[in-house]
Enzyme design. Structure first.
Site, mmCIF file in Angstrom:
data_model
loop_
_atom_site.group_PDB
_atom_site.id
_atom_site.type_symbol
_atom_site.label_atom_id
_atom_site.label_comp_id
_atom_site.label_asym_id
_atom_site.label_seq_id
_atom_site.Cartn_x
_atom_site.Cartn_y
_atom_site.Cartn_z
ATOM 1 N N SER A 16 0.823 -1.213 0.000
ATOM 2 C CA SER A 16 0.000 0.000 0.000
ATOM 3 C C SER A 16 0.857 1.264 0.000
ATOM 4 O O SER A 16 1.513 1.580 0.992
ATOM 5 C CB SER A 16 -0.898 -0.027 1.248
ATOM 6 O OG SER A 16 -1.332 1.257 1.591
HETATM 7 N N1 LIG Z 1 -7.669 8.526 0.602
HETATM 8 C C1 LIG Z 1 -6.743 7.571 1.161
HETATM 9 C C2 LIG Z 1 -6.684 6.384 0.237
HETATM 10 C C3 LIG Z 1 -5.998 5.180 0.862
HETATM 11 C C4 LIG Z 1 -6.157 3.952 -0.031
HETATM 12 O O1 LIG Z 1 -6.668 4.026 -1.140
HETATM 13 N N2 LIG Z 1 -5.693 2.800 0.463
HETATM 14 C C5 LIG Z 1 -5.836 1.558 -0.242
HETATM 15 C C6 LIG Z 1 -4.575 0.738 -0.154
HETATM 16 S S1 LIG Z 1 -3.212 1.595 -0.917
HETATM 17 C C7 LIG Z 1 -6.983 0.799 0.376
HETATM 18 O O2 LIG Z 1 -6.798 -0.025 1.252
HETATM 19 N N3 LIG Z 1 -8.191 1.113 -0.072
HETATM 20 C C8 LIG Z 1 -9.387 0.531 0.417
HETATM 21 C C9 LIG Z 1 -10.569 1.368 0.008
HETATM 22 O O3 LIG Z 1 -10.367 2.444 -0.597
HETATM 23 O O4 LIG Z 1 -11.695 0.952 0.290
HETATM 24 C C10 LIG Z 1 -5.373 8.237 1.319
HETATM 25 O O5 LIG Z 1 -5.163 9.336 0.765
HETATM 26 O O6 LIG Z 1 -4.517 7.702 2.016
#
Ligand SMILES: N[C@@H](CCC(=O)N[C@@H](CS)C(=O)NCC(=O)O)C(=O)O
Length: 224
Positions: A16
């Site tokens: 991630s």
């Molecule tokens: N808006 C969040 C996005 C985080 C994200 O997309 N994480 C991913 C892994 S890299 C995830 O686990 N997503 C699950 C989801 O969006 O439901 C950020 O800026 O950190």
């Protein structure tokens, strides 16, 4: 007697890229906020399965957005994230369970190396497009971060004890509502606790802790 500090637990998987951003953000803020930061490697595949979720990259428009979003984050946080050329293949077809076990094993055997080992694994996949899946990849990581006893870490990686630690970290995250990564649980000295998804909630974490959010704190950046 020193005052009890707030506990900040970061649950992360090196697959991630947003976990990497949150990892750097929290490591910087741990230098200016009176908090105890605990790094908790978990396994995103298990979290996704348990929540009935799937990687955002599997939705094409989210994948396109994410690549641009990482560039914006690079500018803001002063990072150098770059998706590997075979990112879709990696996200859909590879597992980071061994890499996560390596982190849990390092946490057990050489805890002072956990931060550096985590960063090195992220640098391999999300900066230099290198592998984080095979025994030779882990040997290169061990060398790069100068593990004192790599053999012990590699043996531990296969140990039930380490598998259990990853499962317990997954369970704790799921119990507190996790459906993705990064997942941050903040527990105040009063015992009050709140969970946060993503690397874009640092201002809300600051607000919950009642400490100031002062942007990317580039002066506290780790060397990349
Ligand atoms: N808006 C969040 C996005 C985080 C994200 O997309 N994480 C991913 C892994 S890299 C995830 O686990 N997503 C699950 C989801 O969006 O439901 C950020 O800026 O950190």
């Amino acid at each position: 007697m020193s005052e009890k500090k707030a506990l900040v637990e970061l649950f992360y998987d090196i697959i991630s890229p947003y976990s990497w951003i949150q990892f750097e953000a929290l490591n910087r803020y741990a230098k200016v906020w009176p908090i105890e930061l605990q790094l908790k490697p978990f396994y995103l595949g298990a979290i996704m399965k348990s929540a009935g979720n799937r990687p955002p990259m599997t939705v094409p428009s989210k994948g396109v957005y994410m690549l641009k979003d990482l560039e914006k984050n690079n500018r803001y946080w002063g990072l150098k994230l770059q998706a590997p050329s075979n990112v879709a293949e990696i996200v859909m077809g590879k597992t980071t369970i061994q890499a996560q076990r390596m982190l849990a094993a390092v946490a057990e055997a050489e805890p002072e190396k956990l931060e550096e080992t985590s960063r090195e694994l992220w640098k391999r996949i999300w900066m230099r497009g290198e592998g984080v899946f095979e025994a030779k990849d882990f040997e290169e990581v061990a060398k790069a971060v100068h593990l004192k006893n790599p053999t012990k870490v590699f043996t531990l990686m296969k140990d039930e004890k380490i598998k259990k630690i990853i499962s317990e970290n997954v369970e704790k995250a799921v119990e507190s509502g996790s459906f993705g990564a990064p997942w941050t649980i903040v527990t105040l000295p009063s015992g009050e606790s709140e969970s946060f998804f993503g690397s874009d909630r640092m201002h809300l974490i600051a607000d919950f802790l009642k400490f100031p959010f002062d942007g990317p704190l580039k002066e506290h950046s780790a060397k990349l």
